[in-house]
Scaffold this active site. Structure first.
Site, short mmCIF file in Angstrom:
data_model
loop_
_atom_site.label_atom_id
_atom_site.label_comp_id
_atom_site.label_asym_id
_atom_site.label_seq_id
_atom_site.Cartn_x
_atom_site.Cartn_y
_atom_site.Cartn_z
CG HIS A 94 -2.37 0.90 0.98
ND1 HIS A 94 -3.47 0.02 1.41
CD2 HIS A 94 -2.71 1.68 -0.18
CE1 HIS A 94 -4.90 1.28 1.02
NE2 HIS A 94 -4.13 1.43 -0.38
CG ASP A 138 -6.92 0.03 4.46
OD1 ASP A 138 -6.52 -0.77 5.04
OD2 ASP A 138 -5.28 0.02 3.76
CG HIS A 152 -4.81 -1.31 8.39
ND1 HIS A 152 -4.68 -2.51 8.01
CD2 HIS A 152 -4.23 -2.41 9.82
CE1 HIS A 152 -4.74 -3.37 8.21
NE2 HIS A 152 -4.44 -3.71 9.47
CG ASP A 162 -2.81 2.59 5.77
OD1 ASP A 162 -2.71 1.24 6.18
OD2 ASP A 162 -2.84 1.52 4.07
CG HIS A 193 2.30 -1.93 4.91
ND1 HIS A 193 2.00 -3.47 5.14
CD2 HIS A 193 1.69 -1.29 6.21
CE1 HIS A 193 2.42 -3.47 6.15
NE2 HIS A 193 1.70 -2.35 6.63
CG ASP A 229 -4.96 -2.52 2.66
OD1 ASP A 229 -4.95 -4.11 2.50
OD2 ASP A 229 -4.44 -2.39 2.50
CG ASP A 232 -6.03 -4.86 5.18
OD1 ASP A 232 -6.66 -4.03 5.07
OD2 ASP A 232 -4.71 -4.46 5.37
CD GLU A 280 -0.76 -3.47 1.57
OE1 GLU A 280 0.02 -4.94 1.87
OE2 GLU A 280 0.11 -3.24 1.69
#
Ligand code: DIR
Ligand code: MN
Ligand code: MN
Ligand code: MN
Length: 286
Positions: A76, A103, A105, A107, A120, A205, A207, A250
């Site tokens: 990422h 995502d 997250h 980031d 990332h 992403d 995830d 990712e």
């Protein structure tokens, strides 16, 4: 290996079948970077990432004028380059750039706050012009935090939380999605993009998705988007006609199960480009 796994899953054929032409620019290489082996930055491959950011920024700005760029990763961290280049293009068109971050997250670390040392975890802080990226290419076009929306969050580190609380990024964490559905925050965000005649970059992403449907990512977090939630996001993006570029990032094929995550990413892109089971006007229930 992520881009090649997406190619093997048929990303090019899928886009052609959707009626578009495709130019695959192949796997990129970073711009030249300082390879001093004694450099101790406390961050994994900081210098190489700076080289990548410089290269991807150039390529992204150029390609925005040519069509709909799809940035395949890879980590990422590549979004530091893709989004900063897209932001330059937006300025040249005199239009605001909005960024939708899908995502687990946020980031939103800087190289100074990152506890993992993985870049990332930093691209949103970079593109919104936060301090702490002094070694990075200076941004020619910052994305204002008010023009960033994050959907799917369920893992935010304390330093990121603190930094985010001071800013007006729109955030739909998984609890908000549980309570209101994934459509509500997305539609609100898209209304703002449309009203401002903005460009929209989407950063997806792996995830963002629940690990049970998308195991091929290094940082799985339980409780992610379902297959249908993710398709609905992409279908609504397509309906809106607002999306102008996307990152698919990712994907780690070494963690995949017979290519199923790669296939899901290709299918999600297909929904984003307009694939439907049926068009809404075939004798609808609703
Ligand atoms: C974590 C994980 N916050 C980090 N970030 C990830 O390394 O800074 N982002 N996996 O997608
Ligand atoms: Mn990564
Ligand atoms: Mn990410
Ligand atoms: Mn993530």
């Amino acid at each position: 290996m992520g881009p090649d796994a997406l190619r093997t899953a048929g990303i090019t054929q899928m886009i052609r079948e959707m009626g578009h032409s495709v130019v695959d620019l192949g796997n990129m290489t970073p711009d030249i970077y300082d390879t001093d082996p004694t450099a101790r930055d406390g961050i994994h491959m900081l210098r190489e990432n700076i080289g990548w950011t410089r290269r991807l920024c150039e390529v992204a700005e150029q390609q925005m004028g040519q069509g709909f760029p799809i940035f395949m990763g890879g980590d990422h961290a590549l979004s530091a380059g893709s989004v900063s280049g897209v932001a330059r293009y937006a300025v040249s068109q005199n239009r605001p750039l909005f960024v939708l971050w899908l995502d687990a997250h946020s980031d939103f670390h800087t190289p100074k706050t990152s506890s993992s040392g993985n870049l990332h975890g930093t691209p949103v802080a970079y593109i919104t012009g936060q301090a702490g990226f002094e070694d990075y290419p200076p941004l020619r076009a910052v994305v204002p935090p008010e023009q960033v929306g994050m959907i799917g969050l369920r893992s935010v580190d304390p330093a990121e939380k603190q930094a985010l609380q001071a800013l007006s990024i729109s955030i739909a964490d998984m609890r908000l999605i549980d309570e209101f559905g994934i459509k509500t925050p997305l539609v609100r965000f898209l209304e703002r993009v449309g009203a401002a005649n903005g460009l929209l970059h989407v950063s997806l992403d792996v995830d963002f998705l629940d690990p049970s449907i998308a195991p091929a990512v290094g940082t799985t977090v339980p409780g992610g988007a379902t297959t249908r939630e993710a398709h609905l996001v992409m279908e609504l993006l397509s309906d809106s006609g607002l999306m102008t570029s996307i990152d698919l990032v990712e994907l780690n094929p070494f963690l995949d199960e017979r290519g199923r995550t790669a296939q899901l990413m290709v299918d999600l892109l297909a929904s984003g480009l307009g694939r439907r089971v049926f068009d809404r006007n075939t004798r609808p229930f609703m």
